[in-house]
Structures are given as structure tokens and as C-alpha cells.
Scaffold this motif. Structure first.
Motif, PDB file in Angstrom:
ATOM      1  N   MET A 125       0.785  -1.140  -0.047  1.00  0.00           N
ATOM      2  CA  MET A 125      -0.009  -0.077   0.061  1.00  0.00           C
ATOM      3  C   MET A 125       0.915   1.157  -0.028  1.00  0.00           C
ATOM      4  O   MET A 125       2.116   1.315   0.302  1.00  0.00           O
ATOM      5  CB  MET A 125      -0.956   0.025   0.916  1.00  0.00           C
ATOM      6  CG  MET A 125      -0.243   0.219   2.463  1.00  0.00           C
ATOM      7  SD  MET A 125      -1.191  -0.272   3.996  1.00  0.00           S
ATOM      8  CE  MET A 125      -0.690  -2.119   3.850  1.00  0.00           C
ATOM      9  N   GLU A 126       0.139   2.356  -0.317  1.00  0.00           N
ATOM     10  CA  GLU A 126       0.774   3.698  -0.135  1.00  0.00           C
ATOM     11  C   GLU A 126       1.352   3.999   1.101  1.00  0.00           C
ATOM     12  O   GLU A 126       0.772   3.557   1.994  1.00  0.00           O
ATOM     13  CB  GLU A 126      -0.067   4.834  -0.622  1.00  0.00           C
ATOM     14  CG  GLU A 126      -0.267   4.628  -2.441  1.00  0.00           C
ATOM     15  CD  GLU A 126       0.770   4.532  -3.066  1.00  0.00           C
ATOM     16  OE1 GLU A 126       1.869   5.338  -2.975  1.00  0.00           O
ATOM     17  OE2 GLU A 126       0.714   3.950  -4.376  1.00  0.00           O
ATOM     18  N   PRO A 127       2.584   4.517   1.455  1.00  0.00           N
ATOM     19  CA  PRO A 127       3.359   5.291   0.551  1.00  0.00           C
ATOM     20  C   PRO A 127       4.662   4.478  -0.021  1.00  0.00           C
ATOM     21  O   PRO A 127       5.198   4.871  -1.154  1.00  0.00           O
ATOM     22  CB  PRO A 127       4.024   6.427   1.048  1.00  0.00           C
ATOM     23  CG  PRO A 127       3.816   6.068   2.561  1.00  0.00           C
ATOM     24  CD  PRO A 127       2.855   4.949   2.847  1.00  0.00           C
ATOM     25  N   LEU A 128       4.729   3.355   0.378  1.00  0.00           N
ATOM     26  CA  LEU A 128       5.666   2.312   0.064  1.00  0.00           C
ATOM     27  C   LEU A 128       5.488   1.518  -0.958  1.00  0.00           C
ATOM     28  O   LEU A 128       6.461   1.069  -1.635  1.00  0.00           O
ATOM     29  CB  LEU A 128       6.230   1.776   1.434  1.00  0.00           C
ATOM     30  CG  LEU A 128       7.067   2.750   2.366  1.00  0.00           C
ATOM     31  CD1 LEU A 128       7.519   1.840   3.462  1.00  0.00           C
ATOM     32  CD2 LEU A 128       8.042   3.592   1.837  1.00  0.00           C
ATOM     33  N   GLY A 129       4.306   1.208  -1.020  1.00  0.00           N
ATOM     34  CA  GLY A 129       3.841   0.093  -2.096  1.00  0.00           C
ATOM     35  C   GLY A 129       4.131  -1.254  -1.558  1.00  0.00           C
ATOM     36  O   GLY A 129       4.288  -1.411  -0.382  1.00  0.00           O
ATOM     37  N   PHE A 130       4.926  -2.090  -2.288  1.00  0.00           N
ATOM     38  CA  PHE A 130       5.319  -3.478  -2.072  1.00  0.00           C
ATOM     39  C   PHE A 130       6.605  -3.207  -1.664  1.00  0.00           C
ATOM     40  O   PHE A 130       7.603  -2.971  -2.499  1.00  0.00           O
ATOM     41  CB  PHE A 130       5.281  -4.290  -3.227  1.00  0.00           C
ATOM     42  CG  PHE A 130       5.882  -5.716  -2.762  1.00  0.00           C
ATOM     43  CD1 PHE A 130       5.217  -6.575  -1.860  1.00  0.00           C
ATOM     44  CD2 PHE A 130       6.782  -6.209  -3.590  1.00  0.00           C
ATOM     45  CE1 PHE A 130       5.743  -7.865  -1.489  1.00  0.00           C
ATOM     46  CE2 PHE A 130       7.305  -7.594  -3.089  1.00  0.00           C
ATOM     47  CZ  PHE A 130       7.106  -8.160  -2.385  1.00  0.00           C
ATOM     48  N   PHE A 131       7.054  -3.502  -0.355  1.00  0.00           N
ATOM     49  CA  PHE A 131       8.395  -3.134   0.197  1.00  0.00           C
ATOM     50  C   PHE A 131       8.961  -4.261   0.655  1.00  0.00           C
ATOM     51  O   PHE A 131       8.687  -5.220   1.458  1.00  0.00           O
ATOM     52  CB  PHE A 131       8.129  -2.154   1.453  1.00  0.00           C
ATOM     53  CG  PHE A 131       9.306  -1.691   1.940  1.00  0.00           C
ATOM     54  CD1 PHE A 131      10.326  -0.733   1.376  1.00  0.00           C
ATOM     55  CD2 PHE A 131       9.991  -2.247   3.387  1.00  0.00           C
ATOM     56  CE1 PHE A 131      11.354  -0.416   1.779  1.00  0.00           C
ATOM     57  CE2 PHE A 131      11.245  -1.911   3.709  1.00  0.00           C
ATOM     58  CZ  PHE A 131      11.981  -0.727   3.061  1.00  0.00           C
ATOM     59  N   ASP A 132       9.911  -4.848  -0.307  1.00  0.00           N
ATOM     60  CA  ASP A 132      10.882  -6.063   0.138  1.00  0.00           C
ATOM     61  C   ASP A 132      12.196  -5.645  -0.416  1.00  0.00           C
ATOM     62  O   ASP A 132      12.585  -6.459  -1.545  1.00  0.00           O
ATOM     63  CB  ASP A 132      10.071  -7.329  -0.694  1.00  0.00           C
ATOM     64  CG  ASP A 132      10.732  -8.609  -0.125  1.00  0.00           C
ATOM     65  OD1 ASP A 132      11.519  -8.750   0.633  1.00  0.00           O
ATOM     66  OD2 ASP A 132      10.592  -9.465  -1.304  1.00  0.00           O
ATOM     67  N   PRO A 133      12.873  -5.007   0.048  1.00  0.00           N
ATOM     68  CA  PRO A 133      14.220  -4.655  -0.371  1.00  0.00           C
ATOM     69  C   PRO A 133      15.332  -5.744  -0.457  1.00  0.00           C
ATOM     70  O   PRO A 133      16.295  -5.816  -1.143  1.00  0.00           O
ATOM     71  CB  PRO A 133      14.701  -3.329   0.459  1.00  0.00           C
ATOM     72  CG  PRO A 133      14.138  -3.599   1.851  1.00  0.00           C
ATOM     73  CD  PRO A 133      12.880  -4.154   1.460  1.00  0.00           C
ATOM     74  N   ALA A 134      15.163  -6.713   0.528  1.00  0.00           N
ATOM     75  CA  ALA A 134      16.095  -7.768   0.498  1.00  0.00           C
ATOM     76  C   ALA A 134      15.640  -8.802  -0.608  1.00  0.00           C
ATOM     77  O   ALA A 134      16.262  -9.843  -0.661  1.00  0.00           O
ATOM     78  CB  ALA A 134      16.115  -8.467   1.935  1.00  0.00           C
ATOM     79  N   GLY A 135      14.561  -8.623  -1.204  1.00  0.00           N
ATOM     80  CA  GLY A 135      13.993  -9.684  -2.164  1.00  0.00           C
ATOM     81  C   GLY A 135      13.739 -11.046  -1.636  1.00  0.00           C
ATOM     82  O   GLY A 135      13.938 -12.120  -2.484  1.00  0.00           O
ATOM     83  N   PHE A 136      12.994 -11.062  -0.500  1.00  0.00           N
ATOM     84  CA  PHE A 136      12.735 -12.419   0.141  1.00  0.00           C
ATOM     85  C   PHE A 136      11.572 -12.960  -0.626  1.00  0.00           C
ATOM     86  O   PHE A 136      11.581 -14.412  -0.593  1.00  0.00           O
ATOM     87  CB  PHE A 136      12.441 -12.338   1.734  1.00  0.00           C
ATOM     88  CG  PHE A 136      13.862 -12.060   2.388  1.00  0.00           C
ATOM     89  CD1 PHE A 136      14.679 -12.780   2.604  1.00  0.00           C
ATOM     90  CD2 PHE A 136      13.495 -10.848   3.224  1.00  0.00           C
ATOM     91  CE1 PHE A 136      15.781 -12.619   3.416  1.00  0.00           C
ATOM     92  CE2 PHE A 136      14.582 -10.502   4.204  1.00  0.00           C
ATOM     93  CZ  PHE A 136      15.855 -11.454   4.169  1.00  0.00           C
TER      94      PHE A 136
END
Length: 202
Positions: free
Chosen positions: A57-68
Motif C-alpha cells: 500500500m501507499e506510500p511504500l507500495g510493495f516493500f521487500d528490499p532484500a528480495g525475500f
């Protein structure tokens, strides 16, 4: 029609004498238009996409910086989501408890200090051990994840009827915030020796 039928009958007799089957081997008729509907396959469903699940969801959207979370790995995502929800729920209770314990003392625990000192000071350490064992029993025997349900769905024991996408998004957001809050409270306590409320006056 009669002439065509006579030719068809002659062809069938000839083919029967040649192959032993009046209709031949149907599997050989690969270019027949009659097989078009048979061979047409239904389109495959799109692969599982974690970026379209609840919590993106906003504001980050789909947040998975480590790519798990991987596209197509639904089971892996469900396992990670269940862990995220459980950690978030524990963190919300921990952050609230870290604030409340500055003001609230249970009978028999008046001498126990607030903050992390409560874990290492008797009888607070006994209470922590009992809470640890109770939580472990609930985790293993009661709050078990049903593979046929969404991650974190353990029913609605209070009957609020609020298990919808909006409330699930709110729980995930609050849980994520609480994990950072609890981590900050613990880190500051270790650094300064002050509980959550005392830190405001530091």
C-alpha cells in the motif's frame, strides 16, 4: 450427397482392408479441423505475485528490499507473511507494555523496576519465564496456521467481524511500526538504562 456417400463408403472399405480400422487411427489426424477445439488449451493463470497481496500500500507500495518474496513462490510468501504478522502482534503488545509498565505494577511486583530490568530482577524474571512458556504453548498448540486460510487468520474469537482488507492492512502497518518502536525502546533502554517513558525526558 449420394455420390459423395458412395465415395466415402468405398474409401472406408478400402481403409478397413488396409489398416483394419474403418476410421483409422484418430491420433494421426493431427491437422483435422475437428481437433482444433480439442487441442486448444485453457490459458494458464498468472503466477503468484506478492506485490499484489494485502500489505502492499501507499506510500511504500510493495516493500521487500532484500528480495525475500519471489514471484510464483506462494508457500514461501505465506510463511513469511505469517511470521511478519506474528512479530507485529508481539511488537504491538511489547511497545504498549513498555509504556504501561512505567505506571502499572501488579500486586507483588511493586519492587520490580520498569524497562528491561524487569526481566532480570525477581520476581519479574519469574513472570517472564511463565509468560515465555505460556506463549510457547499457545504458539504450538492453539495459534497454529491453517494452510487453507490466509496467513495470520486464527478466526474471530471476539466476534468483531472486521476481518477485511482494510483492517488487515491496518494491522500490518501498525505491526510494522510497532516492530520499529519496540526495537527503539529496547535499544534506548540498553544504552541509557531508562524505560520507555523516562526516555522522553532524556
Amino acid at each position: 450427397n449420394g455420390r459423395l456417400a458412395m465415395m466415402a463408403i468405398i474409401g472406408m472399405f478400402f481403409q478397413d482392408g488396409l489398416t483394419g480400422s474403418a476410421w483409422g487411427d484418430w491420433s494421426l489426424y493431427t491437422s483435422s479441423p475437428l481437433r482444433a477445439a480439442e487441442e486448444k488449451e485453457a490459458p494458464k493463470p498468472p503466477p503468484f505475485d506478492p506485490a499484489t497481496q494485502v500489505g502492499a500500500m501507499e506510500p511504500l507500495g510493495f516493500f521487500d528490499p532484500a528480495g525475500f518474496s519471489k514471484v510464483g513462490d506462494k508457500d514461501g510468501f505465506q510463511s513469511l507473511r505469517a511470521a511478519e504478522i506474528k512479530h507485529g502482534r508481539v511488537a504491538m503488545m511489547a511497545a504498549l507494555g513498555a509504556v504501561a509498565q512505567h505506571y502499572i505494577k501488579f500486586p507483588g511486583f511493586e519492587s520490580v523496576p520498569a524497562g528491561l530490568g524487569a526481566v532480570t530482577t525477581a520476581p519479574g524474571s519469574y513472570g517472564f519465564a511463565a509468560l515465555f512458556l505460556l506463549s510457547g504453548a499457545m504458539e504450538l498448540a492453539v495459534w497454529t496456521q491453517d494452510p487453507n486460510k490466509e496467513a495470520g487468520d486464527f478466526g474471530d474469537p471476539v466476534g468483531l467481524g472486521q476481518y477485511n482488507e482494510e483492517m488487515r492492512n491496518k494491522e500490518l502497518n501498525n505491526g510494522r511500526f510497532a516492530m520499529f518502536a519496540a526495537l527503539g525502546i529496547i535499544s534506548a533502554d540498553l544504552l541509557t538504562g531508562k524505560d520507555a517513558i523516562q526516555q522522553f525526558g532524556a
